[in-house]
Structure formats: C-alpha cells, structure tokens
Design a protein around this motif. Structure first.
Motif, PDB file in Angstrom:
ATOM      1  N   SER A  15       0.830  -1.205   0.000  1.00 53.80           N
ATOM      2  CA  SER A  15       0.000   0.000   0.000  1.00 53.80           C
ATOM      3  C   SER A  15       0.868   1.260   0.000  1.00 53.80           C
ATOM      4  O   SER A  15       0.522   2.268  -0.625  1.00 53.80           O
ATOM      5  CB  SER A  15      -0.972   0.003   1.181  1.00 53.80           C
ATOM      6  N   SER A 109      -9.575   2.237  -6.499  1.00 50.45           N
ATOM      7  CA  SER A 109     -10.455   1.614  -5.499  1.00 50.45           C
ATOM      8  C   SER A 109     -11.266   0.484  -6.118  1.00 50.45           C
ATOM      9  O   SER A 109     -11.439  -0.576  -5.509  1.00 50.45           O
ATOM     10  CB  SER A 109     -11.396   2.660  -4.902  1.00 50.45           C
ATOM     11  N   LEU A 112      -8.991  -2.527  -6.715  1.00 49.95           N
ATOM     12  CA  LEU A 112      -8.704  -3.220  -5.457  1.00 49.95           C
ATOM     13  C   LEU A 112      -9.925  -4.012  -4.979  1.00 49.95           C
ATOM     14  O   LEU A 112      -9.802  -5.172  -4.579  1.00 49.95           O
ATOM     15  CB  LEU A 112      -8.271  -2.222  -4.383  1.00 49.95           C
ATOM     16  N   SER A 115     -10.647  -7.063  -7.132  1.00 52.33           N
ATOM     17  CA  SER A 115      -9.667  -8.135  -6.991  1.00 52.33           C
ATOM     18  C   SER A 115      -9.988  -9.016  -5.796  1.00 52.33           C
ATOM     19  O   SER A 115      -9.550 -10.157  -5.712  1.00 52.33           O
ATOM     20  CB  SER A 115      -8.253  -7.562  -6.876  1.00 52.33           C
TER      21      SER A 115
END
Length: 146
Positions: A15, A109, A112, A115
C-alpha cells in the motif's frame, strides 16, 4: 500488483508503494500545481470568499425555503457568485485537476475491490457514469442496496 500478499507487513509495504506511485503520478502533480495556482490567484480567492459569503446567507434563508421574503434574491445572488467563481480560470483548472485525481482514485479503489470480490461496491461521486459503483455512499439506499 499481481503478487499475493500474505502478511500485514507485506500489505502495508504494497500500500505504501501504491501511495508513492499515486503521489508521483502526473495527475497528482497537475492537481498540486493547479491548487497552488488557485491559492495564489487573488481574484480566485476573492471570488471564493464571495461565494462562501453568499452560501452562508443562502443557508440562513433556506431554513424557511421559498417562503422567506429574500429567498429568490439570495438564491439568485448565490448562483451568480458560483458562476463567477466557476468561470475563473484558476478555479476551473483546479476543479478539472481535482476531478482527474478523483477519477484515478476511484479506478484504483474499484480495481482493489474487484480483486477481492465482484460484490464489493465502491462509493463514487458520479452516479451517471460509474456503473460499478454505488454512487451514493453506503447507506444511501441506492441501486447497490448497501
């Protein structure tokens, strides 16, 4: 980011790397430059201050709505102040850069979230163009049923 992260430390490292990539992106740099230009523009600051002044007046009048004797005068003044602010070159450049950065962050976003699961909805500020988001934030009762 194809690697599978297995520990919280690895997740934090990944991150942080993503954050560095965003901060070094041309979109972010354009946003920072546009913001600084707007903050240094005296005319823009005067127009923003004028808009905020009219906004406060509008909020006071809005409690009574169209029944307040000054409602239409205050509403018209607010719209004019907003228009004057929006057509200011440095303000419009800032807003454009801000929307580009927001779009980038929304796309990240969504990547992510998808996923992890296709069922995760990502709040977005654009309900007309973002099909994968819930567009109103969680709890809004929108089409995403969150």
């Amino acid at each position: 980011m194809e690697a599978v992260v297995s520990t919280p430390i690895e997740l934090l490292d990944e991150s942080e790397e993503l954050s560095k990539m965003i901060l070094s992106s041309q979109i972010y740099q354009s946003f920072v430059e546009a913001r600084q230009t707007m903050l240094e523009d005296e005319e823009a600051q005067r127009l923003i201050e004028d808009f905020n002044h009219h906004k406060i007046k509008f909020e006071e009048v809005q409690r009574f709505g169209k029944y307040h004797p000054d409602y239409s005068e205050v509403t018209k003044a607010l719209r004019l102040a907003k228009r004057n602010m929006d057509v200011c070159e440095s303000v419009s450049a800032y807003k454009l850069a801000e929307r580009s950065l927001e779009k980038l962050l929304t796309e990240i976003s969504e990547l992510l979230a998808s996923s992890i699961s296709q069922n995760i909805k990502v709040p977005s500020s654009n309900p007309y163009f973002d099909e994968t988001s819930c567009s109103g934030g969680c709890g809004s009762g929108g089409s995403c049923n969150c």
